[in-house]
Scaffold this active site. Structure first.
Site, PDB file in Angstrom:
ATOM      1  N   CYS A  55      41.243  39.945  42.497  1.00 44.24           N
ATOM      2  CA  CYS A  55      41.502  41.377  42.681  1.00 44.24           C
ATOM      3  C   CYS A  55      40.270  42.094  43.231  1.00 44.24           C
ATOM      4  O   CYS A  55      39.264  42.257  42.524  1.00 44.24           O
ATOM      5  CB  CYS A  55      41.933  41.986  41.338  1.00 44.24           C
ATOM      6  SG  CYS A  55      41.964  43.787  41.328  1.00 44.24           S
ATOM      7  N   CYS A  58      39.238  45.315  41.400  1.00 43.22           N
ATOM      8  CA  CYS A  58      38.645  44.970  40.100  1.00 43.22           C
ATOM      9  C   CYS A  58      37.151  44.702  40.270  1.00 43.22           C
ATOM     10  O   CYS A  58      36.316  45.193  39.504  1.00 43.22           O
ATOM     11  CB  CYS A  58      39.317  43.727  39.504  1.00 43.22           C
ATOM     12  SG  CYS A  58      41.080  43.902  39.189  1.00 43.22           S
TER      13      CYS A  58
END
Length: 388
Positions: A55, A58
């Site tokens: 991600c 993230c």
């Protein structure tokens, strides 16, 4: 002398230690049961950052927001902090338990009940992320309370503003627009300071509200200042239909936006020489804000995966524009443009096919195992393909 040297080393070590602990202190090697027990003992909510190794947002949050001293100070004082990979070990069970379906997801859990009391997500600014934490500790600003009250029909002014701000922070734009419309229908006016603030921060694009600002330009300028009103008008007319924007009042940035839209239209219609003529004129015009031009030009000039299909004239112009941006952009921390410029130069080398006599062999055949040159961090894994 030795005492002074030892003192200096001690200070350096303390500074280094503080720098390491400047951001959020996530518990590592701790089971869920241990985290719950610790949160109960300290009477704190548990903050969970649910992430995955593939991600991008993230990783961006971890590197640019979680690491900041201001963010760390608030979260370390207020919560028991956990960073949980939703696809590994105990994280799989917890992600399923708390209904995590997108990443990053920020969950705030009451350790007494182990129920989630506030949920947020997406990439956020440091200020937004601190506010997310503050809202988790105010029952009337928690996500579940806001949704429950809205479903029940609560349309009080203060409540709707909280509802709008929350949904804007998680990029739920349709909810934001619907709630703002209800705010206005309920009697709030765009000229009210609290409503104007919400409008400026959360409502985007060409809409009746923007036309209201344009039609009553002098009044809005008197209330909120010409600079703020012009900034809002310019921001929301960066893109759009020429006729609609031309019909608006005159404001700082209108002429610039119209020129950029005409350039984009020419490029879309493959009128590359016309687009280049306009861009070159703007670069040469000393009255044009060159940094604003650069911020728009770097998206126009990017070559992308279809570079080979572009006419040679436009390809060469884009390489020149990328060079201009790389040399003149004042934000030297923006790596994006240097990535684009380097990729463009690599395309030029491939087109030369080694014909340049002074081209070093290392430039023709770089010693690297990487097949693609981009800004993707090595530590960021590829997103796994979904099983059919």
């Amino acid at each position: 002398m030795k005492k002074y040297i030892l003192l200096i080393f001690a200070c350096i070590y303390a500074i280094h230690l503080n720098a390491q602990n400047a951001g959020i202190n996530f518990l590592h090697g701790t089971t869920w049961a241990e985290a719950v027990a610790k949160a109960k003992a300290e009477n704190k909510l548990i903050f969970i950052d649910f992430y995955t190794q593939w991600c991008g947002p993230c990783m961006n949050m971890a590197q640019t927001v979680f690491s900041l001293p201001t963010v760390g100070y608030y979260y370390n004082q207020t919560f028991i902090n956990l960073k949980i990979d939703a696809e590994e070990g105990e994280g799989i069970t917890l992600a399923k338990k708390y209904g995590v379906r997108s990443y990053p997801t920020y969950a705030f859990v009451d350790p007494a009940t182990e129920e989630i009391v506030h949920r947020s997500s997406s990439r956020q600014t440091p200020e937004q992320f601190i506010q997310t934490g503050k809202d988790a500790n105010i029952p009337t600003k928690r996500s579940f309370y806001l949704q429950e009250q809205y479903t029940k029909g609560n349309r009080e002014r203060a409540f709707l503003i909280d509802y709008i701000n929350y949904h804007y922070s998680v990029y739920a734009r349709n909810n934001v627009q619907a709630a703002f419309d209800e705010l206005i229908k309920g009697g709030a006016k765009l000229t009210d300071p609290d409503v104007w603030e919400v409008y400026v921060n959360t409502i985007n694009g060409m809409n009746p509200y923007l036309k209201q600002v344009s039609d009553n330009y002098a009044d809005f300028c008197q209330r909120f200042g010409k600079k703020a009103v012009d900034a809002k008008l310019a921001k929301e007319t960066s893109y759009g239909e020429l006729a609609e924007i031309e019909a608006l009042c005159n404001y700082e940035g209108k002429d610039f936006n119209l020129k950029m839209i005409r350039i984009n239209n020419d490029i879309r219609e493959q009128k590359y020489e016309a687009a280049a003529t306009q861009i070159d004129a703007m670069i040469a015009d000393t009255t044009v804000n060159q940094q604003e031009l650069i911020s728009r030009l770097k998206f126009i000039a990017r070559l992308g995966y279809k570079a080979e299909e572009l006419p040679e004239f436009w390809f060469n112009k884009c390489v020149g524009y990328l060079q201009y941006i790389a040399y003149n952009q004042t934000d030297r921390d923006d790596a994006f443009i240097h990535q684009e410029y380097a990729a463009a130069l690599e395309m030029v080398l491939r087109k030369l096919n080694g014909k340049a006599p002074s081209l070093p062999a290392s430039a023709q055949n770089p010693h690297t195992e990487k097949k693609v040159y981009n800004m993707r961090p090595d530590a960021l894994k590829m997103k796994p393909k979904r099983k059919k």
